[in-house]
Design a protein around this motif. Structure first.
Motif, PDB file in Angstrom:
ATOM      1  N   MET A  12      -1.846   0.932   6.695  1.00 34.63           N
ATOM      2  CA  MET A  12      -1.831   2.269   6.119  1.00 34.63           C
ATOM      3  C   MET A  12      -2.863   3.178   6.783  1.00 34.63           C
ATOM      4  N   VAL A  14       4.632   5.884   8.060  1.00 38.96           N
ATOM      5  CA  VAL A  14       3.575   5.047   8.630  1.00 38.96           C
ATOM      6  C   VAL A  14       3.580   5.113  10.148  1.00 38.96           C
ATOM      7  N   VAL A  62       3.901   0.574   2.625  1.00 38.95           N
ATOM      8  CA  VAL A  62       3.820  -0.654   3.415  1.00 38.95           C
ATOM      9  C   VAL A  62       3.984  -1.840   2.475  1.00 38.95           C
ATOM     10  N   LEU A  67       7.880  -1.262   6.307  1.00 39.32           N
ATOM     11  CA  LEU A  67       7.206   0.032   6.167  1.00 39.32           C
ATOM     12  C   LEU A  67       8.205   1.171   6.157  1.00 39.32           C
ATOM     13  N   ALA A  89       0.857  -1.177   0.000  1.00 42.11           N
ATOM     14  CA  ALA A  89       0.000   0.000   0.000  1.00 42.11           C
ATOM     15  C   ALA A  89       0.896   1.231   0.000  1.00 42.11           C
ATOM     16  N   TYR A  90       0.417   2.273  -0.659  1.00 34.95           N
ATOM     17  CA  TYR A  90       1.174   3.528  -0.734  1.00 34.95           C
ATOM     18  C   TYR A  90       0.212   4.693  -0.583  1.00 34.95           C
ATOM     19  N   ALA A  91       0.613   5.697   0.192  1.00 35.56           N
ATOM     20  CA  ALA A  91      -0.174   6.918   0.364  1.00 35.56           C
ATOM     21  C   ALA A  91       0.726   8.104   0.054  1.00 35.56           C
ATOM     22  N   ALA A 130       3.957   7.546   2.501  1.00 34.82           N
ATOM     23  CA  ALA A 130       4.115   6.343   3.321  1.00 34.82           C
ATOM     24  C   ALA A 130       3.945   5.115   2.452  1.00 34.82           C
ATOM     25  N   ALA A 179      -1.636   4.698   9.873  1.00 35.28           N
ATOM     26  CA  ALA A 179      -0.664   5.773   9.693  1.00 35.28           C
ATOM     27  C   ALA A 179      -1.285   7.143   9.913  1.00 35.28           C
TER      28      ALA A 179
END
Length: 287
Positions: free
Chosen positions: A252, A215, A266, A211, A63-65, A264, A255
């Motif tokens: 995520m 995060v 994961v 991570l 996962a990416y933000a 961020a 976070a």
């Protein structure tokens, strides 16, 4: 005698007209800003892998933000790929800076790690060579990073870390914690740096979660507290038999508690017991 229009009516009309113009300008500005944010996110995501490898007994998800400050493009990445001998390579890291230069440098580091990993099987050597490569180009930026190699036939996981946030682990038996291992300095700082390798056998079912600091750390949220919170979350998720994609999403979401404005990433590795994974491989004909 001609009656004059009340002054307050004229003023009200003018105010309505002005308000309408301002609303249109705000709406157009918001649309432009949203377009810029979407462009920045698209640029960042284009530098991440389109897919992740998996083998029987191992499920992988990420996962990416993006950063919360519009065009503050971050340098976080994750990656996973198949190595020539059939083992799997994984990396996660964070490049110094929050601009297009950092994002471009991140892409170079990620691809550089892939290239080096095909030439040497040792994760510590991968980081050592990547460090020398980054120093040779004299880019002026540095990156923290973790590199792992997973052996499907034995369930062995080898890892090395260059100044990066430690991983979190949990087992189906209810155990869990923060991975305690020696780490070298970030890539691109010191020549001749060595990166110790830790080897573990994933003999029981569980999760291994990598991570970035976005995060688990925030302006008023210490890194240790974030790691402990993620450890509790991962242990609970493993007990509830949550799948890899859902676990990555849950980490995520957690976070947001740090109020961190950085991007961020994961990377989740869910593994079956070695014996069960070997049975699946034998049944499927995978060596």
């Amino acid at each position: 005698m001609t009656r004059r229009r009340p002054l307050r009516s004229a003023t009200a009309d003018e105010m309505l007209t002005t308000l309408g113009r301002l609303t249109d300008r705000v709406r157009q500005g918001a649309e432009r800003q949203q377009a810029r944010v979407e462009l920045a996110e698209a640029l960042q995501r284009s530098m991440l892998p389109a897919g992740l490898p998996a083998v029987p007994g191992l499920r992988v998800a990420a996962a990416y933000a993006p950063a919360r400050n519009g065009l503050d493009i971050g340098g976080d990445w994750y990656d996973g790929f198949v190595l020539p001998d059939g083992s799997l390579g994984f990396s996660i890291g964070d490049v110094q800076g929050h601009d297009v230069e950092a994002a471009a440098f991140m892409g170079q580091v990620r691809i550089g790690l892939r290239a080096v990993a095909t030439a040497t099987p040792d994760p510590g050597e991968v980081l050592r060579r990547a460090n020398e490569l980054l120093l040779s180009v004299d880019h002026g930026l540095f990156a923290t990073c973790s590199f792992l190699r997973y052996h499907p036939a034995t369930g062995e996981l080898e890892s090395a870390r260059a100044g990066h946030v430690p991983a979190v682990w949990a087992t189906a038996a209810g155990d869990g914690g923060i991975v305690e291992e020696e780490a070298g300095v970030p890539l691109g700082i010191l020549p001749g740096e060595l990166y110790p390798v830790q080897r573990r056998r994933l003999s029981s079912g569980g999760a291994f979660v990598l991570l970035t600091d976005g995060v688990v750390e925030g302006p008023s949220y210490p890194l240790e507290a974030g790691l402990e919170a993620v450890t509790r979350l991962v242990r609970s998720a493993v007990q509830q038999d949550v799948d890899a994609e859902e676990l990555a999403a849950q980490v995520m979401e957690a976070a947001a508690l740090t109020e961190h404005t950085d991007d961020a990433a994961v990377l989740v590795l869910l593994h079956d017991p070695v014996e069960a994974a070997a049975a699946v491989r034998d049944a499927s004909g995978i060596g």
